[in-house]
Scaffold this active site. Structure first.
Site, PDB file in Angstrom:
ATOM      1  N   HIS A 210       0.791  -1.237   0.000  1.00 41.91           N
ATOM      2  CA  HIS A 210       0.000   0.000   0.000  1.00 41.91           C
ATOM      3  C   HIS A 210       0.814   1.273   0.000  1.00 41.91           C
ATOM      4  O   HIS A 210       0.245   2.354  -0.038  1.00 41.91           O
ATOM      5  CB  HIS A 210      -0.921   0.043   1.222  1.00 41.91           C
ATOM      6  CG  HIS A 210      -2.136  -0.795   1.070  1.00 41.91           C
ATOM      7  ND1 HIS A 210      -3.307  -0.315   0.546  1.00 41.91           N
ATOM      8  CD2 HIS A 210      -2.353  -2.098   1.345  1.00 41.91           C
ATOM      9  CE1 HIS A 210      -4.206  -1.278   0.518  1.00 41.91           C
ATOM     10  NE2 HIS A 210      -3.649  -2.378   0.991  1.00 41.91           N
TER      11      HIS A 210
ATOM     12  N   LYS B 250      -8.413  13.930   3.983  1.00 43.21           N
ATOM     13  CA  LYS B 250      -7.527  12.760   4.028  1.00 43.21           C
ATOM     14  C   LYS B 250      -6.661  12.886   5.270  1.00 43.21           C
ATOM     15  O   LYS B 250      -6.619  13.952   5.889  1.00 43.21           O
ATOM     16  CB  LYS B 250      -6.651  12.709   2.776  1.00 43.21           C
ATOM     17  CG  LYS B 250      -5.981  14.059   2.441  1.00 43.21           C
ATOM     18  CD  LYS B 250      -5.295  14.062   1.087  1.00 43.21           C
ATOM     19  CE  LYS B 250      -6.229  14.130  -0.074  1.00 43.21           C
ATOM     20  NZ  LYS B 250      -6.189  12.938  -0.930  1.00 43.21           N
ATOM     21  N   ARG B 251      -5.982  11.815   5.641  1.00 40.29           N
ATOM     22  CA  ARG B 251      -5.077  11.915   6.782  1.00 40.29           C
ATOM     23  C   ARG B 251      -4.104  13.072   6.591  1.00 40.29           C
ATOM     24  O   ARG B 251      -3.737  13.394   5.467  1.00 40.29           O
ATOM     25  CB  ARG B 251      -4.298  10.597   6.952  1.00 40.29           C
ATOM     26  CG  ARG B 251      -5.139   9.458   7.489  1.00 40.29           C
ATOM     27  CD  ARG B 251      -5.776   9.818   8.805  1.00 40.29           C
ATOM     28  NE  ARG B 251      -4.754   9.997   9.818  1.00 40.29           N
ATOM     29  CZ  ARG B 251      -4.436   9.095  10.744  1.00 40.29           C
ATOM     30  NH1 ARG B 251      -5.098   7.963  10.810  1.00 40.29           N
ATOM     31  NH2 ARG B 251      -3.492   9.339  11.619  1.00 40.29           N
TER      32      ARG B 251
ATOM     33  N   LYS C 160       1.100  14.534   1.558  1.00 43.39           N
ATOM     34  CA  LYS C 160      -0.184  14.892   0.943  1.00 43.39           C
ATOM     35  C   LYS C 160      -0.293  16.400   0.716  1.00 43.39           C
ATOM     36  O   LYS C 160      -1.169  16.877   0.012  1.00 43.39           O
ATOM     37  CB  LYS C 160      -1.342  14.388   1.799  1.00 43.39           C
ATOM     38  CG  LYS C 160      -1.450  12.858   1.844  1.00 43.39           C
ATOM     39  CD  LYS C 160      -2.569  12.418   2.778  1.00 43.39           C
ATOM     40  CE  LYS C 160      -2.680  10.908   2.938  1.00 43.39           C
ATOM     41  NZ  LYS C 160      -3.515  10.251   1.916  1.00 43.39           N
TER      42      LYS C 160
ATOM     43  N   THR D 212      -8.136   7.136  -2.733  1.00 44.81           N
ATOM     44  CA  THR D 212      -9.497   6.725  -3.059  1.00 44.81           C
ATOM     45  C   THR D 212     -10.484   7.870  -2.864  1.00 44.81           C
ATOM     46  O   THR D 212     -11.576   7.831  -3.441  1.00 44.81           O
ATOM     47  CB  THR D 212      -9.956   5.512  -2.215  1.00 44.81           C
ATOM     48  OG1 THR D 212      -9.648   5.753  -0.843  1.00 44.81           O
ATOM     49  CG2 THR D 212      -9.293   4.225  -2.683  1.00 44.81           C
TER      50      THR D 212
ATOM     51  N   LYS E  97     -14.046   8.871  -4.971  1.00 48.20           N
ATOM     52  CA  LYS E  97     -15.353   9.214  -4.394  1.00 48.20           C
ATOM     53  C   LYS E  97     -15.784  10.600  -4.867  1.00 48.20           C
ATOM     54  O   LYS E  97     -16.962  10.834  -5.174  1.00 48.20           O
ATOM     55  CB  LYS E  97     -15.273   9.239  -2.860  1.00 48.20           C
ATOM     56  CG  LYS E  97     -14.852   7.937  -2.217  1.00 48.20           C
ATOM     57  CD  LYS E  97     -14.478   8.180  -0.743  1.00 48.20           C
ATOM     58  CE  LYS E  97     -13.663   7.049  -0.175  1.00 48.20           C
ATOM     59  NZ  LYS E  97     -12.984   7.422   1.086  1.00 48.20           N
TER      60      LYS E  97
HETATM   61  C1  LIG Z   1     -11.727   7.465   1.425  1.00 50.77           C
HETATM   62  C2  LIG Z   1     -11.287   7.812   2.772  1.00 50.77           C
HETATM   63  C3  LIG Z   1      -9.932   8.025   3.038  1.00 50.77           C
HETATM   64  C4  LIG Z   1      -8.858   7.944   1.981  1.00 50.77           C
HETATM   65  O1  LIG Z   1      -8.612   9.230   1.464  1.00 50.77           O
HETATM   66  P1  LIG Z   1      -7.343   9.519   0.544  1.00 50.77           P
HETATM   67  O2  LIG Z   1      -7.557  10.914   0.070  1.00 50.77           O
HETATM   68  O3  LIG Z   1      -7.396   8.546  -0.579  1.00 50.77           O
HETATM   69  O4  LIG Z   1      -6.143   9.360   1.392  1.00 50.77           O
HETATM   70  C5  LIG Z   1      -9.566   8.359   4.321  1.00 50.77           C
HETATM   71  N1  LIG Z   1     -10.479   8.480   5.306  1.00 50.77           N
HETATM   72  C6  LIG Z   1     -11.795   8.297   5.076  1.00 50.77           C
HETATM   73  C7  LIG Z   1     -12.756   8.463   6.185  1.00 50.77           C
HETATM   74  C8  LIG Z   1     -12.245   7.951   3.811  1.00 50.77           C
HETATM   75  O5  LIG Z   1     -13.551   7.750   3.603  1.00 50.77           O
END
Ligand SMILES: *Cc1c(COP(=O)(O)O)cnc(C)c1O
Length: 803
Positions: A350, A536-537, A542, A644, A648
């Site tokens: 990952h 995101k985290r 990032k 991801t 979305k």
């Molecule tokens: C989809 C999702 C992530 C992943 O986000 P990235 O931008 O791809 O790092 C992290 N936390 C939650 C709650 C999510 O739904």
């Protein structure tokens, strides 16, 4: 399932009386929620046992997806949707005077994961049940999920997330399926009468692993798979003579399944993490073997009936644990056992971030897991012996499992699996050519790509009902299980009525989110502004910081010239930082402080707002994503394995503003470069900089006046109350080399943001881009991802809906 409103109302009232001896008027939301949850369980229970019975009778190969994290989100609506009774139940409840949306809020959001990796596991189990793949999740039932984030004076504060406080309506404790997991002690091999060598344990600590099963309901297909989460308990004691010793031991054992992320800054914390990993691995594999044995087949056939997937390195001990069982308990010889093990196991990588590549000190692993350590040594010895004759010594040195006093979990997973996959094309290429190049030379055919995906059921059908309804009116609902059918939307690219309808829905979602922000944060935001979203985290790679620097540049532009022609914007952040990640926490403080400054500056006439939501998680994502205009995917190229949230957000009609990193590359391919805004360094350029060491961030500070002013603001008091954070962040960028090339990409990012600004002014054009993004998002459904895993890695049948 078939369910009439009348039948549901009868069932609901009956259940409420049976369980709580109440009628509807006396009951409160909590009782109503649990009643509905129990009803859903009863509606799915027949299909659950039928599915299991079917798997047993047909002796179908089963997949077990081992993951430390399952970031499920709330399950109430998802279960209703997948049973096909969401609308019936909503309307029936309304007749009874109950608002389904209020019941939804009662369910705690189980935060059993950090971010993308755990959410992927959750999307996968939904898609596997829907795609009729006989597949089950295996993980830990953490008593406390990821911490609850609060902001106190702009700083992140972590509070415990006690999600089980009121019980979990979806789970069933399966005491009869409990198994014993052993830690510590001494182990030696002894010859038996039959000539086998069997291990003898002395002084091992025994932990009882108790499974809690939850139904994973497929979408309208009568399939119900299982998510099995293990809880650690003290085995029953015959004699409790020393009460306090007993309590102590019980607490120590129960701590194994207590928290998702033990503090990894101490030895004790890291040890606990290793215990957790072995705990759910050993429990899961023992339970798989127990189940397999009911088929009365020889262990040589295990790989024909069982596939085990290792989600990141946390479950890599699956390899030596299965070996241990095959050798010690099933008395197979090494060669056969190894053959079976490799054929059963597959592994997903990952990340290329080196700090995430797990390794354990030899003394820790050898004292905690003495037998497992012996097996790992032997795997390593045989690997180096066999490959040593075929490859240069340097390659063998770099690919060994045990090296420099540590056990490398990724190496163990790669050597012990028949398949290793990356999670986006670019990421897989980087693995093959750079990060895992030596392994690629040794095992070229093991490597493959499986681009991540998301379930359109949660992220569109549930999160964005107005959009779902529009799509269904335009193209029917085939896309619900064949998501590439969304491409039919392209036929409406020049249909102004559809584009206006899209705009109206987006505006509605923005109003809803604005109401939420007003209620929870007391902050007014304008739904006509661009909603620019980065959720995101929080991690330096990032580059939330680059986003913030751009916001500051806009702010100064407006301060200099209040009439400057910029589109009003609302910048929305959601992010948790790891508790021990100081730099990330400093960035949180900085964003919150800048938010305070900008949100309260009346001279800029509300043209800029910053919303940093507290406690970002799945439920908040479901609120924010449908309201997003812009999707910020601005990681340094090469660092985001897939992403991801990018998927979305595009599925909900946001325009991606991105570097060519992770799956952004594939998003661009699917929507075309005119429907995405790309900027910044490419992966090759980043590696070129690494190679020749020619990046000097200070010169960007010195030569770019806009950047100079923005960076100075961090340290000259312009932003009040961030003296320490401001200096630390300034220094990281200007003094200490700017590890993630924020200053290098800043200009390109500002230019890309200007492009967003100008595109947004042409409403129809913007909506056309949004439409093309929605239409192109189908390929990123996790339905397809898991079908590819099933066909190409696990070798199990799926009811493939791929068109
Ligand atoms: C989809 C999702 C992530 C992943 O986000 P990235 O931008 O791809 O790092 C992290 N936390 C939650 C709650 C999510 O739904």
């Amino acid at each position: 399932m078939d369910l009439s409103k009348r039948k549901f109302k009868d069932d609901f009232k009956k259940m409420l009386t049976e369980v709580y001896s109440m009628d509807i008027t006396e009951s409160e939301l909590t009782e109503q929620f649990f009643t509905l949850g129990n009803l859903i369980r009863s509606y799915s229970s027949k299909n659950w046992s039928r599915t299991n019975q079917h798997y047993s009778e047909k002796k179908e190969k089963q997949v077990y997806y081992f993951s430390m994290e399952f970031l499920l989100g709330r399950m109430l609506k998802s279960n209703l949707l997948n049973l096909g009774i969401l609308d019936t139940v909503r309307s029936a409840l309304q007749d009874l005077g109950i608002d389904l949306e209020e019941l939804v809020q009662i369910e705690p959001d189980p935060g059993l994961g950090n971010g993308g990796l755990g959410r992927l596991a959750a999307c996968f189990i939904d898609s596997m049940a829907t795609s009729e793949i006989p597949a089950h999740g295996n993980g830990i039932r953490f008593k406390y999920g990821l911490f609850k984030q609060k902001f106190v004076n702009g700083y992140q504060v972590e509070l415990p997330e006690n999600w089980l406080q009121n019980g979990n309506v979806w789970e069933t404790r399966k005491m009869h399926a409990a198994v014993t997991v052993r830690f510590y002690g001494k182990v030696w091999l002894q010859q038996t009468d039959k000539g086998f060598l069997t291990p003898h344990y002395e002084g091992a600590q025994e932990v009882l692993a108790v499974p809690y099963d939850s139904a994973v309901i497929g979408y309208k297909n009568n399939v119900v798979n299982t998510l099995r989460l293990w809880s650690a308990e003290l085995p029953p004691q015959d004699d409790i003579s020393d009460y306090w010793a007993y309590i102590h031991q019980r607490n120590q054992i129960e701590s194994i399944s207590e928290v998702l992320y033990p503090d990894d800054s101490t030895y004790e914390g890291r040890l606990l993490r290793l215990k957790q990993e072995y705990f759910f691995v050993s429990a899961g594999i023992q339970s798989i073997i127990r189940h397999f044995k009911k088929m009365h087949l020889h262990m040589n056939h295990l790989a024909e009936k069982v596939a085990i997937h290792i989600n990141d390195t946390h479950p890599a001990l699956c390899v030596p644990e299965l070996m241990r069982i095959l050798l010690d308990e099933e008395h197979m010889d090494w060669e056969h056992a190894w053959n079976v093990t490799v054929n059963v196991m597959s592994y997903t990588n990952h990340t290329i971030m080196s700090e995430a590549l797990e390794k354990w000190p030899i003394d820790m692993i050898s004292s905690l897991l003495p037998r497992i350590y012996q097996v790992i040594c032997e795997i390593d010895r045989r690997y180096t012996m066999k490959m040593g004759t075929l490859f240069e010594p340097a390659i063998i040195d770099r690919t060994q499992i045990i090296e420099g006093g540590h056990v490398k979990m990724a190496h163990l997973a790669i050597i012990g699996s028949h398949s290793i996959n990356g999670v986006a094309q670019l990421h897989t290429t980087i693995l093959k050519e750079k990060v895992l190049h030596d392994f690629f030379l040794v095992y070229p055919s093991k490597f493959n790509n499986k681009t991540n995906g998301i379930t359109q059921r949660r992220w569109l059908m549930l999160a964005n009902e107005p959009l779902r309804d529009l799509i269904n009116r335009k193209i029917g609902n085939e896309w619900e299980t064949m998501p590439t059918e969304l491409k039919m939307l392209k036929a409406f690219r020049d249909d102004n009525e559809t584009l206006l309808e899209l705009a109206r829905i987006k505006h509605l979602n923005k109003e809803r989110f604005a109401d939420y922000v007003q209620e929870t944060m007391g902050l007014a935001i304008n739904p006509d502004a661009i909603f620019d979203v980065q959720i995101k985290r929080l991690h330096a790679y990032k580059r939330q910081l680059m986003n913030l620097l751009h916001i500051l540049s806009l702010y100064f532009k407006l301060k200099d010239n209040p009439a400057a022609d910029i589109q009003p914007r609302v910048f929305i952040f959601g992010a948790k930082a790891a508790p021990s990640y100081t730099y990330a926490k400093q960035i949180i403080k900085l964003i919150n402080t800048v938010a305070e400054l900008i949100n309260n500056d009346s001279s800029i006439e509300n043209k800029l707002k910053i919303v940093f939501v507290e406690n970002y998680g799945v439920s908040l994502a479901e609120k924010i994503i449908p309201a997003a205009d812009v999707s910020e995917q601005i990681s340094l190229a090469s660092k985001e394995a897939s992403g991801t949230s990018n998927m979305k957000l595009m599925l909900n009609g946001a325009i991606t503003l991105a570097t060519l990193d992770g799956a952004n590359v594939e998003i661009k391919e699917h929507v075309g470069s005119e429907n995405i805004v790309i900027f910044g360094l490419r992966e090759e350029e980043v590696y070129q900089y690494y190679h020749d060491g020619s990046y000097h961030s200070r010169s960007y500070y010195e030569n770019n006046p806009v950047l100079h002013r923005v960076l100075d603001a961090l340290i000259d008091g312009t932003i009040p109350g961030v003296v320490a954070e401001g200096h630390s962040i300034f220094d990281s960028l200007v003094q200490y080399g700017d590890e993630y090339f924020v200053l290098r990409d800043f200009d390109a990012y500002v230019a890309a943001q200007e492009r967003i600004d100008s595109l947004y002014r042409d409403m129809l054009k913007w909506q056309r881009m949004a439409l093309i993004n929605i239409a192109g998002a189908g390929i990123f459904s996790s339905d397809y991802t898991v079908q590819q895993y099933a066909n190409q890695i696990w070798d199990v049948s799926s009811n493939a809906h791929l068109k």
